[in-house]
Design an enzyme around this catalytic site. Structure first.
Site, PDB file in Angstrom:
ATOM      1  N   LYS A   1      49.069  43.777  33.564  1.00 17.78           N
ATOM      2  CA  LYS A   1      48.603  44.601  34.709  1.00 17.78           C
ATOM      3  C   LYS A   1      49.769  45.001  35.614  1.00 17.78           C
ATOM      4  CE  LYS A   1      46.974  42.249  38.420  1.00 17.78           C
ATOM      5  NZ  LYS A   1      47.594  42.494  39.714  1.00 17.78           N
ATOM      6  N   ASN A   2      50.625  44.024  35.938  1.00 16.52           N
ATOM      7  CA  ASN A   2      51.671  44.306  36.926  1.00 16.52           C
ATOM      8  C   ASN A   2      52.822  45.125  36.356  1.00 16.52           C
ATOM      9  OD1 ASN A   2      50.123  43.023  38.775  1.00 16.52           O
ATOM     10  ND2 ASN A   2      51.359  41.154  38.901  1.00 16.52           N
TER      11      ASN A   2
ATOM     12  N   ARG B   1      46.941  46.669  47.070  1.00 19.06           N
ATOM     13  CA  ARG B   1      48.246  46.843  47.705  1.00 19.06           C
ATOM     14  C   ARG B   1      49.255  47.523  46.782  1.00 19.06           C
ATOM     15  NH1 ARG B   1      49.411  44.164  52.097  1.00 19.06           N
ATOM     16  NH2 ARG B   1      51.547  44.336  51.425  1.00 19.06           N
TER      17      ARG B   1
ATOM     18  N   CYS C   1      45.879  40.624  53.393  1.00 13.35           N
ATOM     19  CA  CYS C   1      45.633  40.167  52.033  1.00 13.35           C
ATOM     20  C   CYS C   1      45.412  38.662  52.046  1.00 13.35           C
ATOM     21  CB  CYS C   1      46.860  40.542  51.216  1.00 13.35           C
ATOM     22  SG  CYS C   1      46.935  39.803  49.628  1.00 13.35           S
TER      23      CYS C   1
ATOM     24  N   ARG D   1      52.213  39.975  53.499  1.00 10.45           N
ATOM     25  CA  ARG D   1      52.713  40.978  52.563  1.00 10.45           C
ATOM     26  C   ARG D   1      53.177  42.280  53.243  1.00 10.45           C
ATOM     27  NH1 ARG D   1      49.067  40.970  47.266  1.00 10.45           N
ATOM     28  NH2 ARG D   1      51.002  41.752  46.360  1.00 10.45           N
TER      29      ARG D   1
ATOM     30  N   ASP E   1      52.255  33.529  40.635  1.00 11.83           N
ATOM     31  CA  ASP E   1      50.958  33.948  40.078  1.00 11.83           C
ATOM     32  C   ASP E   1      50.357  32.905  39.140  1.00 11.83           C
ATOM     33  OD1 ASP E   1      51.095  36.255  41.514  1.00 11.83           O
ATOM     34  OD2 ASP E   1      51.756  37.519  39.857  1.00 11.83           O
TER      35      ASP E   1
ATOM     36  N   ARG F   1      39.736  41.882  38.578  1.00 12.52           N
ATOM     37  CA  ARG F   1      40.872  42.731  38.939  1.00 12.52           C
ATOM     38  C   ARG F   1      42.046  42.515  37.994  1.00 12.52           C
ATOM     39  NH1 ARG F   1      42.422  42.727  45.132  1.00 12.52           N
ATOM     40  NH2 ARG F   1      43.879  44.153  44.162  1.00 12.52           N
TER      41      ARG F   1
HETATM   42  N1  EPU Z   1      58.140  40.805  51.329  1.00 10.31           N
HETATM   43  C1  EPU Z   1      58.669  41.143  52.551  1.00 10.31           C
HETATM   44  N2  EPU Z   1      58.884  42.473  52.809  1.00 10.31           N
HETATM   45  C2  EPU Z   1      58.601  43.453  51.895  1.00 10.31           C
HETATM   46  C3  EPU Z   1      58.066  43.075  50.658  1.00 10.31           C
HETATM   47  C4  EPU Z   1      57.852  41.743  50.398  1.00 10.31           C
HETATM   48  O1  EPU Z   1      58.939  40.290  53.385  1.00 10.31           O
HETATM   49  O2  EPU Z   1      58.818  44.635  52.183  1.00 10.31           O
HETATM   50  C5  EPU Z   1      57.902  39.377  51.031  1.00 10.31           C
HETATM   51  C6  EPU Z   1      56.434  39.088  50.700  1.00 10.31           C
HETATM   52  O3  EPU Z   1      55.657  38.906  51.872  1.00 10.31           O
HETATM   53  C7  EPU Z   1      56.543  37.850  49.851  1.00 10.31           C
HETATM   54  C8  EPU Z   1      57.828  38.113  49.058  1.00 10.31           C
HETATM   55  O4  EPU Z   1      58.558  39.068  49.817  1.00 10.31           O
HETATM   56  O5  EPU Z   1      56.711  36.728  50.662  1.00 10.31           O
HETATM   57  C9  EPU Z   1      57.626  38.625  47.649  1.00 10.31           C
HETATM   58  O6  EPU Z   1      56.699  39.700  47.654  1.00 10.31           O
HETATM   59  P1  EPU Z   1      56.787  40.890  46.619  1.00 10.31           P
HETATM   60  O7  EPU Z   1      57.051  42.157  47.354  1.00 10.31           O
HETATM   61  O8  EPU Z   1      57.698  40.547  45.513  1.00 10.31           O
HETATM   62  O9  EPU Z   1      55.275  40.946  46.073  1.00 10.31           O
HETATM   63  P2  EPU Z   1      54.549  42.276  45.566  1.00 10.31           P
HETATM   64  O10 EPU Z   1      55.532  43.165  44.937  1.00 10.31           O
HETATM   65  O11 EPU Z   1      53.710  42.835  46.657  1.00 10.31           O
HETATM   66  C10 EPU Z   1      54.031  41.470  43.138  1.00 10.31           C
HETATM   67  C11 EPU Z   1      52.811  41.235  42.295  1.00 10.31           C
HETATM   68  C12 EPU Z   1      52.093  39.999  42.797  1.00 10.31           C
HETATM   69  C13 EPU Z   1      53.047  38.800  42.715  1.00 10.31           C
HETATM   70  C14 EPU Z   1      54.325  39.112  43.527  1.00 10.31           C
HETATM   71  C15 EPU Z   1      55.382  38.041  43.417  1.00 10.31           C
HETATM   72  C16 EPU Z   1      52.123  43.424  41.540  1.00 10.31           C
HETATM   73  C17 EPU Z   1      51.115  44.504  41.565  1.00 10.31           C
HETATM   74  N3  EPU Z   1      51.936  42.402  42.365  1.00 10.31           N
HETATM   75  O12 EPU Z   1      53.576  41.680  44.473  1.00 10.31           O
HETATM   76  O13 EPU Z   1      51.000  39.780  41.890  1.00 10.31           O
HETATM   77  O14 EPU Z   1      52.430  37.660  43.237  1.00 10.31           O
HETATM   78  O15 EPU Z   1      54.907  40.347  43.054  1.00 10.31           O
HETATM   79  O16 EPU Z   1      55.734  37.837  42.094  1.00 10.31           O
HETATM   80  O17 EPU Z   1      53.072  43.481  40.779  1.00 10.31           O
HETATM   81  C18 EPU Z   1      48.882  39.084  41.228  1.00 10.31           C
HETATM   82  O18 EPU Z   1      49.027  39.708  40.164  1.00 10.31           O
HETATM   83  O19 EPU Z   1      47.968  38.244  41.401  1.00 10.31           O
HETATM   84  C19 EPU Z   1      49.805  39.333  42.338  1.00 10.31           C
HETATM   85  C20 EPU Z   1      49.496  39.079  43.599  1.00 10.31           C
END
Ligand code: EPU
Length: 422
Positions: A22-23, A93, A117, A122, A309, A401
């Site tokens: 998915k991701n 998101r 969330c 996030r 995850d 999801r």
């Molecule tokens: N963060 C910031 N600022 C930003 C972006 C992120 O402080 O601008 C922080 C976040 O709050 C968190 C950390 O950085 O503490 C990592 O967040 P990241 O941005 O890497 O998460 P994401 O890209 O929003 C993706 C996956 C998540 C997975 C995370 C971490 C997708 C669609 N989502 O989220 O997947 O947990 O990376 O590996 O790719 C899931 O599939 O259940 C899921 C939540």
């Protein structure tokens, strides 16, 4: 709303096919914005999040067909409404990663700030910092990110690290903007997750020039245009890890097909320490477990560390270990909504800041529990397979999801899960 009724304990034995990730699919769907024409994404799972992302692309003007045999056809010849609506972003998101491609293609975008969330705040500040460094002019208005790049985007040196490491979708966003920017971009502290490498490989197949794929330093030489693509996404390592835990928690034996072990080293290391046997096969692995589960400490980290995850699912497993474990969450320090629900099933978990102390026990007992987000639901489902008696999980839309046909897959190897409408 659907619920799952699970009778336990069961022993799982059989073969499960792992679906596409998915991701990886979601950012690759966003990447089709960059290349006018018809693209085909292969190995796409039928999931609620994929449909919602399809709706998001349709609103932009693209023509998104349903998934046929795992193939998702997207015609992005027309992208004439570069707006990501709040009604969609508040549900998912990942929608934020249309921002970079829209800026590259349309030179402007209006995308809703994602909402809160269940797993933490996030924020998207790093996404915006990266896109600003590429020359975008960004401000917030009525809950929307208004972004413009009147003279086009320009390559730059960009650092994407944050307080919890890099950002997965932030890297996707900046990378997709940079491929069509003028000149060279260097992204330092890029996310190294396999889903980002898959996106980068797909972009290169579309004609981009990205090197350093899989490392924290991505170098992008901007090109003038990208072409539509046919691309097969990787298998879902989080789904595979969830089924590895399912084999372990039921003292079972599962052959997993269509998954790669080379991007699961940290997961295999922890499961092996817990006493689970994982043997590679031609296109996947064989997972077996007998005897007592051993305790183990787990700390989530950015890839190649242990993935956040899979934190909830392994915690369910450790609840049955012969001894005490500590689980530490370093990506989303509040991602512990499953703790109280697992305790309702007689687990002995104590949260202390970003740590959970797991006191292992011999038995879980079925109970009515509530799913709060995707991976928490998977943890409750695993606990239900091992628990004595009936477990009822409400709000299973969370699990839909991210897991394709999960109850069908598990029932085919010996689980007793029924989906009921309430
Ligand atoms: N963060 C910031 N600022 C930003 C972006 C992120 O402080 O601008 C922080 C976040 O709050 C968190 C950390 O950085 O503490 C990592 O967040 P990241 O941005 O890497 O998460 P994401 O890209 O929003 C993706 C996956 C998540 C997975 C995370 C971490 C997708 C669609 N989502 O989220 O997947 O947990 O990376 O590996 O790719 C899931 O599939 O259940 C899921 C939540």
């Amino acid at each position: 709303m659907d619920i799952f009724r699970i009778e336990g304990p069961v022993r799982l034995d059989g073969v499960i096919d792992i679906s596409g990730a998915k991701n990886a699919v979601l950012p690759i769907m966003a990447a089709t914005i960059l290349a006018p024409g018809k693209s085909v994404i292969k190995n796409v799972p039928r999931l609620a999040d994929i449909s919602v992302f399809g709706e998001l692309l349709s609103n932009l003007g693209a023509n998104v067909e349903g998934i046929n045999n795992g193939n998702l056809h997207i015609d992005s010849t027309t992208i004439d409404n570069p707006v990501g609506r709040y009604e969609i972003l508040r549900k998912m998101r990942a929608g934020i990663c249309i921002l970079g491609p829209l800026l590259a293609r349309c030179r402007k975008a209006k995308v809703s700030m994602p909402g809160g969330c269940a797993i933490g705040d996030r924020p998207v500040d790093i996404h915006l910092r990266g896109l600003t460094a590429l020359g975008a002019d960004i401000h917030l208005e009525n809950g929307y990110i208004i972004a413009q790049a009147r003279n086009g985007l320009k390559g730059n040196n960009i650092f994407l690290g944050g307080p919890f490491g890099s950002t997965v979708l932030g890297t996707a966003n900046v990378l997709m903007a940079a491929v069509l920017a003028k000149g060279k971009t260097v992204i330092e502290s890029a996310a190294c997750e396999p889903e980002i490498s898959d996106l980068a490989n797909c972009l290169n197949k579309m004609g981009a020039n990205i090197s350093g794929i899989g490392s924290p330093r991505l170098v992008i030489e901007g090109v003038n245009q990208l072409n539509p693509v046919e691309y097969q996404v990787i298998g879902d390592r989080i789904e595979a890890g969830t089924f590895m835990a399912a084999a372990a928690i039921t003292s079972g034996r599962l052959q997993l097909r269509n998954c790669r072990l080379d991007n699961m080293a940290a997961v295999i290391d922890r499961l092996t320490n817990i006493g689970v046997k994982i043997e590679p096969t031609d296109n996947g692995c064989l997972v077996t477990h007998t005897g007592p589960l051993k305790p183990a400490d787990i700390t989530t980290q950015p890839y190649p560390g242990f993935p956040t995850d899979l934190q909830a699912q392994l915690m369910a497993l450790l609840a049955l270990a012969d001894g005490n474990s500590v689980v530490t969450e370093k990506i989303f320090p509040d991602r512990f909504m499953h703790v109280a629900e697992l305790n309702r099933m007689a687990a002995r978990l104590r949260k202390e800041g970003p740590n959970v102390i797991v006191t292992g026990g011999k038995k879980l007992i079925g109970a009515p529990v509530m799913a709060s987000y995707l991976r928490a639901s998977a943890a409750l489902l695993l606990a239900g397979l091992a628990a004595h008696g009936t477990t009822i999980i409400s709000r299973v839309y969370h699990i839909d999801r991210g897991y394709e046909n999960i109850e069908k897959k598990l029932n085919s190897v010996g689980a007793k899960i029924t989906r009921q409408k309430v």
